[in-house]
Design an enzyme around this catalytic site. Structure first.
Site, PDB file in Angstrom:
ATOM      1  N   TYR A  31      33.488  37.102  91.474  1.00 30.69           N
ATOM      2  CA  TYR A  31      34.051  35.805  91.110  1.00 30.69           C
ATOM      3  C   TYR A  31      35.290  35.958  90.252  1.00 30.69           C
ATOM      4  O   TYR A  31      35.630  37.059  89.826  1.00 30.69           O
ATOM      5  CB  TYR A  31      32.994  34.927  90.422  1.00 30.69           C
ATOM      6  CG  TYR A  31      32.687  35.293  88.974  1.00 30.69           C
ATOM      7  CD1 TYR A  31      31.984  36.449  88.640  1.00 30.69           C
ATOM      8  CD2 TYR A  31      33.107  34.482  87.933  1.00 30.69           C
ATOM      9  CE1 TYR A  31      31.706  36.762  87.314  1.00 30.69           C
ATOM     10  CE2 TYR A  31      32.829  34.789  86.599  1.00 30.69           C
ATOM     11  CZ  TYR A  31      32.127  35.934  86.300  1.00 30.69           C
ATOM     12  OH  TYR A  31      31.861  36.241  84.998  1.00 30.69           O
ATOM     13  N   GLU A 179      33.266  45.487  74.995  1.00 36.81           N
ATOM     14  CA  GLU A 179      33.784  44.105  75.055  1.00 36.81           C
ATOM     15  C   GLU A 179      32.677  43.166  74.614  1.00 36.81           C
ATOM     16  O   GLU A 179      31.687  43.601  74.024  1.00 36.81           O
ATOM     17  CB  GLU A 179      34.265  43.787  76.483  1.00 36.81           C
ATOM     18  CG  GLU A 179      33.184  43.943  77.539  1.00 36.81           C
ATOM     19  CD  GLU A 179      33.650  43.601  78.953  1.00 36.81           C
ATOM     20  OE1 GLU A 179      34.640  42.892  79.115  1.00 36.81           O
ATOM     21  OE2 GLU A 179      32.965  44.053  79.893  1.00 36.81           O
ATOM     22  N   LEU A 203      35.761  44.552  81.570  1.00 37.02           N
ATOM     23  CA  LEU A 203      36.551  43.733  82.483  1.00 37.02           C
ATOM     24  C   LEU A 203      37.998  43.717  81.993  1.00 37.02           C
ATOM     25  O   LEU A 203      38.240  43.443  80.815  1.00 37.02           O
ATOM     26  CB  LEU A 203      36.007  42.298  82.521  1.00 37.02           C
ATOM     27  CG  LEU A 203      36.703  41.471  83.589  1.00 37.02           C
ATOM     28  CD1 LEU A 203      36.100  41.757  84.960  1.00 37.02           C
ATOM     29  CD2 LEU A 203      36.666  39.996  83.282  1.00 37.02           C
TER      30      LEU A 203
HETATM   31  N1  PDD Z   1      34.650  35.652  81.540  1.00 32.93           N
HETATM   32  N2  PDD Z   1      34.872  40.394  79.770  1.00 32.93           N
HETATM   33  C1  PDD Z   1      33.919  39.749  80.452  1.00 32.93           C
HETATM   34  C2  PDD Z   1      32.618  40.439  80.690  1.00 32.93           C
HETATM   35  C3  PDD Z   1      34.147  38.443  80.923  1.00 32.93           C
HETATM   36  O1  PDD Z   1      33.190  37.815  81.631  1.00 32.93           O
HETATM   37  C4  PDD Z   1      35.388  37.803  80.647  1.00 32.93           C
HETATM   38  C5  PDD Z   1      35.715  36.413  81.112  1.00 32.93           C
HETATM   39  C6  PDD Z   1      36.361  38.516  79.924  1.00 32.93           C
HETATM   40  C7  PDD Z   1      37.735  37.930  79.615  1.00 32.93           C
HETATM   41  O2  PDD Z   1      38.576  37.947  80.753  1.00 32.93           O
HETATM   42  P1  PDD Z   1      39.732  36.846  80.934  1.00 32.93           P
HETATM   43  O3  PDD Z   1      40.607  36.934  79.755  1.00 32.93           O
HETATM   44  O4  PDD Z   1      40.417  37.245  82.174  1.00 32.93           O
HETATM   45  O5  PDD Z   1      39.064  35.494  81.022  1.00 32.93           O
HETATM   46  C8  PDD Z   1      36.075  39.809  79.514  1.00 32.93           C
HETATM   47  C9  PDD Z   1      34.874  34.367  82.144  1.00 32.93           C
HETATM   48  C10 PDD Z   1      35.656  33.418  81.308  1.00 32.93           C
HETATM   49  C11 PDD Z   1      33.547  33.817  82.619  1.00 32.93           C
HETATM   50  O6  PDD Z   1      32.760  34.613  83.107  1.00 32.93           O
HETATM   51  O7  PDD Z   1      33.327  32.605  82.541  1.00 32.93           O
END
Ligand code: PDD
Length: 284
Positions: A31, A179, A203
């Site tokens: 996703y 993270e 991620l």
């Molecule tokens: N999640 N690490 C993880 C495990 C994440 O699920 C997310 C984001 C991030 C931050 O990535 P970004 O800056 O590209 O949003 C880091 C989204 C918001 C979610 O699962 O809803």
């Protein structure tokens, strides 16, 4: 709310998928979450590249060209409410008799997308910062794939909620920071912004990239490297980023104050830069 499912736009109440969808049965899919400001999806190209990386990681061919994804994203933004929204894109390996191995011959993937209003972080949270806990990072070794099989992340986030906190900071091998359960984490020490390296254990956040770009453009010293668990506990400041949370200060960790226990100067600086960037770049 109008959603996209396998080529059609329809009200969410009318959307149906078969129970044998491999996303439902096996969590076999990936996703993306993409913020959209004033009707424009932010860093859409980067998000679509990360989606491609996730699809490559699970050996599923991309069901759409970049132009088709752009059209889906733009249509959903136009048909849904909210000055700012966040898009959710979801691709599974499709519907097949239950078996762990890939369907052979392959079947059509399931493609689902929706867009919801994007709330801005509450002013009280920006003022006070958030509380977090640390947890062992017990996820698999491909955390660079944005997989829909999120059970470890769900349980890790829930542990934080049950401790009266917002997020779990994940420590791998009792040794270093990776993270958050659904966010990236930065550490600040002696004026230097420290970021864990983008590898298979985290991620590669799009917001993480924005923060590092802003730091560089504004001569904020930063280091991208492994961050030892002890450095997390002795940090002057801790910051959390994601597409939906932007940048937040973590002011309490495992019940103890982070630094002074109040939001610090690095947070103030980066939060302001992020707001300026949103106004001058993301909305234009
Ligand atoms: N999640 N690490 C993880 C495990 C994440 O699920 C997310 C984001 C991030 C931050 O990535 P970004 O800056 O590209 O949003 C880091 C989204 C918001 C979610 O699962 O809803």
């Amino acid at each position: 709310m109008t959603i996209y499912l396998n080529g059609a736009y329809l009200p969410i109440e009318e959307a149906r998928i078969p129970v044998l969808d491999r996303g439902f049965i096996l969590g076999d899919g990936v996703y993306e979450v993409i913020p959209a400001y004033s009707g424009r999806a932010f860093r859409l190209g980067e998000h679509l590249r990360r989606l491609q990386h996730s699809l490559d990681g699970i050996r599923l061919s991309n069901p759409h060209s970049e132009a088709q994804w752009v059209e889906i994203v733009e249509t959903l933004i136009a048909r849904n409410e909210g000055e700012d929204q966040y898009l959710y894109l979801h691709v599974t390996r499709g519907v097949a008799k239950r078996d762990h191995a890939f369907p052979n011959p392959s079947v059509a993937p399931t493609v689902f997308a929706m867009s919801s209003p994007l709330p801005t972080p509450a002013p009280e949270l920006l003022q006070s910062g958030i509380r977090c806990i640390t947890m062992p990072d017990n996820r698999w070794l491909r955390c660079d794939i944005k997989a829909i099989s999120l059970l470890p992340n769900v349980l890790l986030r829930q542990s934080a909620i049950e401790a009266g906190c917002s997020e779990s900071l994940l420590i791998r091998d009792d040794s270093f920071l990776t993270e958050g359960a659904a966010s990236n984490i930065f550490v600040v020490k002696d004026g230097v912004l420290l970021a864990p390296p983008k590898d298979h254990l985290m991620l590669p956040g799009i917001t993480y990239d924005v923060i590092l770009e802003m730091a560089e453009a504004n001569a904020i010293p930063c280091e991208v490297r492994r961050i030892a668990k002890a450095e997390v506990f002795s940090a002057d400041e801790l910051l959390l980023t994601s597409s939906t949370k932007e940048v937040l200060a973590i002011t309490t960790l495992d019940g103890k104050p982070v630094g002074t226990g109040r939001t610090g100067p690095m947070f103030a600086r980066l939060h302001q830069l992020y707001q300026d960037f949103k106004r001058d770049v993301m909305r234009k």
